[in-house]
Design a protein around this motif. Structure first.
Motif, PDB file in Angstrom:
ATOM      1  N   UNK A 124      52.660 -15.050 124.658  1.00 56.71           N
ATOM      2  CA  UNK A 124      53.395 -15.499 123.464  1.00 56.71           C
ATOM      3  C   UNK A 124      53.288 -17.012 123.388  1.00 56.71           C
ATOM      4  N   UNK A 125      52.718 -17.498 122.307  1.00 58.52           N
ATOM      5  CA  UNK A 125      52.574 -18.946 122.168  1.00 58.52           C
ATOM      6  C   UNK A 125      53.898 -19.548 121.713  1.00 58.52           C
ATOM      7  N   UNK A 126      54.463 -20.395 122.540  1.00 52.72           N
ATOM      8  CA  UNK A 126      55.757 -21.005 122.241  1.00 52.72           C
ATOM      9  C   UNK A 126      55.555 -22.510 122.043  1.00 52.72           C
ATOM     10  N   UNK A 127      56.132 -23.101 120.994  1.00 55.46           N
ATOM     11  CA  UNK A 127      56.009 -24.560 120.811  1.00 55.46           C
ATOM     12  C   UNK A 127      56.520 -25.308 122.032  1.00 55.46           C
ATOM     13  N   UNK A 128      55.934 -26.482 122.283  1.00 59.38           N
ATOM     14  CA  UNK A 128      56.265 -27.215 123.507  1.00 59.38           C
ATOM     15  C   UNK A 128      57.753 -27.541 123.622  1.00 59.38           C
ATOM     16  N   UNK A 129      58.377 -27.943 122.507  1.00 51.97           N
ATOM     17  CA  UNK A 129      59.801 -28.300 122.559  1.00 51.97           C
ATOM     18  C   UNK A 129      60.664 -27.078 122.884  1.00 51.97           C
ATOM     19  N   UNK A 130      60.336 -25.939 122.266  1.00 52.63           N
ATOM     20  CA  UNK A 130      61.093 -24.696 122.516  1.00 52.63           C
ATOM     21  C   UNK A 130      60.906 -24.245 123.961  1.00 52.63           C
ATOM     22  N   UNK A 131      59.659 -24.348 124.454  1.00 57.09           N
ATOM     23  CA  UNK A 131      59.396 -23.958 125.846  1.00 57.09           C
ATOM     24  C   UNK A 131      60.198 -24.823 126.811  1.00 57.09           C
ATOM     25  N   UNK A 132      60.279 -26.110 126.503  1.00 60.49           N
ATOM     26  CA  UNK A 132      61.033 -27.017 127.373  1.00 60.49           C
ATOM     27  C   UNK A 132      62.515 -26.644 127.390  1.00 60.49           C
ATOM     28  N   UNK A 133      63.073 -26.348 126.210  1.00 60.49           N
ATOM     29  CA  UNK A 133      64.501 -25.996 126.127  1.00 60.49           C
ATOM     30  C   UNK A 133      64.779 -24.683 126.854  1.00 60.49           C
ATOM     31  N   UNK A 134      63.897 -23.690 126.648  1.00 62.17           N
ATOM     32  CA  UNK A 134      64.094 -22.393 127.320  1.00 62.17           C
ATOM     33  C   UNK A 134      64.033 -22.551 128.838  1.00 62.17           C
ATOM     34  N   UNK A 135      63.012 -23.275 129.305  1.00 60.41           N
ATOM     35  CA  UNK A 135      62.849 -23.434 130.762  1.00 60.41           C
ATOM     36  C   UNK A 135      64.041 -24.159 131.376  1.00 60.41           C
TER      37      UNK A 135
END
Length: 261
Positions: A124-135
């Motif tokens: 699943x391709x996740x935008x970098x900002x969203x990936x950072x927040x999720x992680x």
């Protein structure tokens, strides 16, 4: 009814100054006014490049706070669920919450950032900002789970028994009786985790998120002024964490004041 005395000391955030702790409070003043003085001296005596660096960072400061606030909001939700799971008598819920905390706390935050953005990016391709927040929210949620568990356990069992005898069910007891009281115990470590999370947002620069460190790296790569750039970045981070630690100190003192009344 006797209230349990519990001290929670979690996280690697900045030390929160207590006006009654003369050493720490004085250290905060020296650090804060020293940082301001150094920044003012550098900007006034050498506006090029220090003022130019400072003007280059506001976008990064906004992104840093966006990531921090969104991540801490996610971490609080996950932490509350995990904390309730840890004290639950439901075996499945308890085991699931405990496993989440053990697994996430055993993996470095940097690895989690890489895993969510690059490894899961194949699925699943996740935008970098969203990936950072999720992680970051997922990682800090595990630590918050232990904070919530300790805070809830600090409330005397008699509070629960009294609430149930008044006709509240367990959900209402937790929502209206236990959590509002536990919040006073939970708030200081949550504040520490907030500051620690803000500092850890510097890791998201590896995902090309334009936080403070990323903006600094961009400036340094264009100007080759590495010493000046990273000196100013360190001072900006220090100033932000000192201001936040002071705000949290004031909030704690206000809560303590209401408790004493």
């Amino acid at each position: 009814m006797r209230e349990k005395k519990v001290v929670i000391d979690v996280g690697d955030g900045a030390a929160i100054p207590d006006p009654e702790d003369i050493g720490l409070f004085t250290a905060w003043r020296i650090s804060f006014f020293g940082t301001l003085a150094i920044m003012a001296f550098l900007v006034i005596t050498k506006p090029d490049p220090y003022l130019a660096i400072l003007k280059y960072l506001p976008d990064g400061i906004v992104i840093t706070f966006k990531v921090t606030c969104a991540s801490i909001a996610l971490a609080l939700v996950l932490g509350l669920i995990a904390g309730l799971g840890r004290i639950s008598k439901n075996r499945f819920f308890n085991l699931a919450a405990s496993t989440y905390i053990e697994v996430v706390r055993g993996i470095p935050l940097l690895v989690q950032l890489f895993y969510i953005y690059f490894a899961l990016g194949h699925l699943v391709r996740v935008p970098d900002l969203v990936a950072a927040i999720i992680a970051m929210g997922f990682c800090y949620g595990a630590y918050m789970g232990e904070v919530f568990r300790a805070g809830i356990n600090s409330i005397d069992d008699g509070q629960t028994e009294a609430s149930l005898s008044l006709g509240f069910n367990r959900s209402q007891t937790m929502r209206y009786v236990i959590l509002p009281q536990a919040w006073r115990t939970i708030l200081p470590p949550v504040g520490n985790e907030f500051i620690a999370l803000l500092k850890d947002t510097s890791l998201v620069s590896i995902l090309a998120v334009s936080d403070i460190l990323r903006r600094g790296r961009e400036f340094a790569s264009e100007s080759f002024l590495y010493f000046e750039t990273y000196t100013m970045i360190a001072l900006v981070y220090l100033l932000i964490t000192l201001v936040l630690s002071k705000l949290l100190s004031n909030m704690e003192n206000r809560l303590s004041h209401y408790e004493r009344r």
